[in-house]
Design a protein around this motif. Structure first.
Motif, PDB file in Angstrom:
ATOM      1  N   ALA A  21      18.694   7.108  -3.503  1.00 40.28           N
ATOM      2  CA  ALA A  21      18.359   5.841  -2.854  1.00 40.28           C
ATOM      3  C   ALA A  21      18.373   5.983  -1.344  1.00 40.28           C
ATOM      4  CB  ALA A  21      19.345   4.759  -3.297  1.00 40.28           C
ATOM      5  N   HIS A  22      19.321   6.725  -0.794  1.00 43.88           N
ATOM      6  CA  HIS A  22      19.454   6.859   0.651  1.00 43.88           C
ATOM      7  C   HIS A  22      18.419   7.812   1.237  1.00 43.88           C
ATOM      8  CE1 HIS A  22      23.936   5.401   0.857  1.00 43.88           C
ATOM      9  NE2 HIS A  22      23.108   4.493   0.402  1.00 43.88           N
ATOM     10  N   HIS A  23      18.079   8.870   0.514  1.00 46.52           N
ATOM     11  CA  HIS A  23      17.200   9.904   1.069  1.00 46.52           C
ATOM     12  C   HIS A  23      15.741   9.756   0.652  1.00 46.52           C
ATOM     13  CE1 HIS A  23      20.451  12.259   2.906  1.00 46.52           C
ATOM     14  NE2 HIS A  23      21.162  11.999   1.813  1.00 46.52           N
ATOM     15  N   ARG A  53      18.197   0.688 -18.157  1.00 49.61           N
ATOM     16  CA  ARG A  53      17.173   0.217 -17.224  1.00 49.61           C
ATOM     17  C   ARG A  53      16.649   1.384 -16.407  1.00 49.61           C
ATOM     18  NH1 ARG A  53      18.145  -3.550 -19.939  1.00 49.61           N
ATOM     19  NH2 ARG A  53      18.461  -5.749 -19.386  1.00 49.61           N
ATOM     20  N   ARG A  54      15.353   1.341 -16.063  1.00 47.39           N
ATOM     21  CA  ARG A  54      14.801   2.307 -15.121  1.00 47.39           C
ATOM     22  C   ARG A  54      15.264   1.924 -13.720  1.00 47.39           C
ATOM     23  NH1 ARG A  54      12.957   7.166 -15.994  1.00 47.39           N
ATOM     24  NH2 ARG A  54      11.687   6.396 -17.729  1.00 47.39           N
ATOM     25  N   LEU A  55      15.910   2.852 -13.006  1.00 51.29           N
ATOM     26  CA  LEU A  55      16.480   2.576 -11.690  1.00 51.29           C
ATOM     27  C   LEU A  55      15.636   3.116 -10.547  1.00 51.29           C
ATOM     28  CD1 LEU A  55      20.229   3.401 -12.494  1.00 51.29           C
ATOM     29  CD2 LEU A  55      19.084   1.168 -12.569  1.00 51.29           C
ATOM     30  N   VAL A  56      14.866   4.201 -10.816  1.00 55.03           N
ATOM     31  CA  VAL A  56      14.048   4.830  -9.779  1.00 55.03           C
ATOM     32  C   VAL A  56      12.611   4.904 -10.267  1.00 55.03           C
ATOM     33  CG1 VAL A  56      13.672   6.905  -8.383  1.00 55.03           C
ATOM     34  CG2 VAL A  56      16.012   6.193  -8.964  1.00 55.03           C
ATOM     35  N   ASP A  57      11.702   4.460  -9.421  1.00 56.49           N
ATOM     36  CA  ASP A  57      10.269   4.544  -9.724  1.00 56.49           C
ATOM     37  C   ASP A  57       9.772   5.904  -9.247  1.00 56.49           C
ATOM     38  OD1 ASP A  57       7.569   4.348 -10.036  1.00 56.49           O
ATOM     39  OD2 ASP A  57       7.392   2.377  -9.090  1.00 56.49           O
ATOM     40  N   ARG A  58       9.500   6.825 -10.216  1.00 57.15           N
ATOM     41  CA  ARG A  58       9.089   8.186  -9.878  1.00 57.15           C
ATOM     42  C   ARG A  58       7.577   8.325  -9.748  1.00 57.15           C
ATOM     43  NH1 ARG A  58      13.367   7.876 -13.157  1.00 57.15           N
ATOM     44  NH2 ARG A  58      15.119   9.363 -13.051  1.00 57.15           N
ATOM     45  N   SER A  59       6.852   7.212  -9.937  1.00 51.97           N
ATOM     46  CA  SER A  59       5.383   7.293  -9.912  1.00 51.97           C
ATOM     47  C   SER A  59       4.827   7.311  -8.498  1.00 51.97           C
ATOM     48  CB  SER A  59       4.778   6.108 -10.683  1.00 51.97           C
ATOM     49  OG  SER A  59       5.060   4.879 -10.031  1.00 51.97           O
ATOM     50  N   VAL A  60       5.667   7.057  -7.517  1.00 52.08           N
ATOM     51  CA  VAL A  60       5.216   7.068  -6.119  1.00 52.08           C
ATOM     52  C   VAL A  60       6.038   8.078  -5.350  1.00 52.08           C
ATOM     53  CG1 VAL A  60       4.440   4.659  -6.163  1.00 52.08           C
ATOM     54  CG2 VAL A  60       6.794   5.192  -5.528  1.00 52.08           C
ATOM     55  N   GLN A  61       5.459   8.520  -4.236  1.00 52.53           N
ATOM     56  CA  GLN A  61       6.149   9.460  -3.357  1.00 52.53           C
ATOM     57  C   GLN A  61       6.147   8.900  -1.928  1.00 52.53           C
ATOM     58  OE1 GLN A  61       7.842  12.132  -4.235  1.00 52.53           O
ATOM     59  NE2 GLN A  61       7.298  11.874  -6.401  1.00 52.53           N
ATOM     60  N   PRO A  62       7.320   8.766  -1.296  1.00 54.06           N
ATOM     61  CA  PRO A  62       8.636   9.113  -1.845  1.00 54.06           C
ATOM     62  C   PRO A  62       9.065   8.123  -2.917  1.00 54.06           C
ATOM     63  CG  PRO A  62       8.888   8.063   0.279  1.00 54.06           C
ATOM     64  CD  PRO A  62       7.403   8.265   0.095  1.00 54.06           C
ATOM     65  N   SER A  63      10.020   8.532  -3.718  1.00 52.98           N
ATOM     66  CA  SER A  63      10.508   7.682  -4.799  1.00 52.98           C
ATOM     67  C   SER A  63      11.137   6.418  -4.227  1.00 52.98           C
ATOM     68  CB  SER A  63      11.549   8.429  -5.635  1.00 52.98           C
ATOM     69  OG  SER A  63      10.980   9.597  -6.198  1.00 52.98           O
ATOM     70  N   ILE A  64      10.978   5.325  -4.954  1.00 53.65           N
ATOM     71  CA  ILE A  64      11.587   4.058  -4.539  1.00 53.65           C
ATOM     72  C   ILE A  64      12.416   3.499  -5.684  1.00 53.65           C
ATOM     73  CG2 ILE A  64       9.729   3.513  -2.908  1.00 53.65           C
ATOM     74  CD1 ILE A  64       8.637   1.568  -5.014  1.00 53.65           C
ATOM     75  N   LEU A  65      13.302   2.619  -5.358  1.00 56.95           N
ATOM     76  CA  LEU A  65      14.123   1.997  -6.391  1.00 56.95           C
ATOM     77  C   LEU A  65      13.348   0.868  -7.056  1.00 56.95           C
ATOM     78  CD1 LEU A  65      17.656   1.710  -4.699  1.00 56.95           C
ATOM     79  CD2 LEU A  65      16.735   3.560  -6.105  1.00 56.95           C
ATOM     80  N   PRO A  67      13.451  -2.880  -9.003  1.00 56.34           N
ATOM     81  CA  PRO A  67      14.300  -4.053  -8.739  1.00 56.34           C
ATOM     82  C   PRO A  67      15.696  -3.916  -9.343  1.00 56.34           C
ATOM     83  CG  PRO A  67      12.093  -4.748  -9.300  1.00 56.34           C
ATOM     84  CD  PRO A  67      12.121  -3.276  -9.515  1.00 56.34           C
ATOM     85  N   GLU A  68      15.766  -3.328 -10.537  1.00 55.54           N
ATOM     86  CA  GLU A  68      17.070  -3.116 -11.160  1.00 55.54           C
ATOM     87  C   GLU A  68      17.895  -2.107 -10.368  1.00 55.54           C
ATOM     88  OE1 GLU A  68      14.314  -4.938 -13.803  1.00 55.54           O
ATOM     89  OE2 GLU A  68      14.174  -3.024 -12.735  1.00 55.54           O
ATOM     90  N   GLY A  69      17.228  -1.084  -9.844  1.00 56.32           N
ATOM     91  CA  GLY A  69      17.928  -0.088  -9.038  1.00 56.32           C
ATOM     92  C   GLY A  69      18.468  -0.688  -7.752  1.00 56.32           C
ATOM     93  N   ARG A  70      17.646  -1.574  -7.123  1.00 61.47           N
ATOM     94  CA  ARG A  70      18.124  -2.231  -5.904  1.00 61.47           C
ATOM     95  C   ARG A  70      19.303  -3.147  -6.188  1.00 61.47           C
ATOM     96  NH1 ARG A  70      12.508  -2.427  -5.024  1.00 61.47           N
ATOM     97  NH2 ARG A  70      12.376  -4.609  -5.703  1.00 61.47           N
TER      98      ARG A  70
END
Length: 323
Positions: A21-23, A53-65, A67-70
């Motif tokens: 999440a930070h990097h 729950r899915r916490l990180v969206d890996r479909s985009v670069q850079p990865s983003i969290l 809503p559940e991850g946030r």
């Protein structure tokens, strides 16, 4: 707290999630943690399976969290912060929550000062104020309800499990209505006060009234005033005096921390008795570093100053430790 469910969460999973999440990427997170990227990815995936729950969206670069991850991130960050504090404690950092008991005038004068001092010297120590009458504080300290107390030596604490160190002494003062003939005097004697209805320290039915400094002062002079009212609240004493119900006899700090509009404070010139205020703590087998730090902080604070120059020096002079 459900400990049976908590133990399923692994710290390395939470650490890897916070790092991603930070990097903003698994590779950068892996580098910051000195782990391989597949391991960081597997940690986050394991956490996702656990929470469902899915916490990180890996479909985009850079990865983003997601809503559940946030939503989960602040809780995960708080876990890491608390673990850092726990690690600091294990490494010798002085930290903890110290319950400090104070009676009203000390709470008003001393408590804000010791909190500010601790923020500079021991920021990991948190003070919690427990305010109450001196008798109650003594009982709470002996029974473990509080960790420390700042209270007078009198009334006595009936316990061999506590000890004390004197912080300051303070004179007794007479509190008179502003229009009273003695209000403009340089001093009032106990004999003069004893001819008037007295409003004193303590509780009317506590059974310990004779131990308060006011009563000791009159007893030492073999005087027996009519005590019309007793109160442990400085502002209540002032209000009673303001309404003409008697002359107040109390300790100086109580009056210097209260609203004295409508009354005059006049020193007692022959009291022969002062309030002695001390820091108190329990005699434990293993002393608490946090309590010792608070005790040291209290001993370094400046004692109160009184409105009467002649009294200030004597009142601030410390006495030996009392056991």
């Amino acid at each position: 707290m459900d400990l049976n469910s908590v133990h399923h969460y692994r710290i390395d999973w939470i650490t890897s999630f916070v790092a991603v999440a930070h990097h903003g990427s698994f590779s950068a997170a892996a580098k910051s943690l000195y782990r391989s990227q597949p391991r960081v990815s597997s940690h986050v995936a394991a956490l996702e399976r656990l929470v469902g729950r899915r916490l990180v969206d890996r479909s985009v670069q850079p990865s983003i969290l997601t809503p559940e991850g946030r939503g989960l991130l602040p809780h995960a960050e708080e876990i890491i912060r608390r673990l850092d504090m726990l690690a600091g404690t294990a490494e010798g950092t002085v930290c903890g929550t110290v319950r400090l008991g104070c009676y009203p005038s000390v709470a008003a004068y001393l408590y804000p000062r010791v909190v500010r001092a601790l923020r500079s010297s021991h920021p990991q120590i948190r003070l919690v104020l427990h305010e109450g009458p001196s008798l109650e504080l003594g009982a709470q300290l002996a029974d473990g309800g509080i960790d420390m107390a700042v209270r007078p030596l009198h009334p006595l604490v009936n316990s061999h499990r506590v000890t004390s160190q004197v912080l300051w002494r303070e004179p007794l003062v007479a509190v008179l209505r502003a229009d009273h003939p003695l209000a403009a005097a340089d001093g009032v004697t106990l004999a003069q006060a004893a001819r008037l209805p007295v409003i004193s320290i303590g509780e009317s039915d506590d059974g310990h009234s004779r131990q308060y400094e006011t009563n000791l002062a009159f007893a030492n002079m073999d005087l027996h005033p009519v005590v019309s009212e007793r109160t442990n609240q400085p502002q209540t004493l002032i209000c009673l005096v303001r309404h003409g119900l008697g002359i107040g006899i109390t300790n100086a700090l109580a009056m210097t921390t209260a609203d004295t509009d409508g009354v005059s404070l006049v020193p007692l010139v022959d009291a022969g008795c002062q309030r002695v205020v001390a820091a108190w703590w329990r005699l434990n087998e293993g002393p608490s570093p946090a309590v010792e730090a608070v005790r040291d902080c209290l001993s370094r604070l400046d004692p109160p100053k009184w409105p009467w120059p002649a009294a200030s020096g004597a009142a601030a002079e410390p006495l030996p430790t009392a056991g």
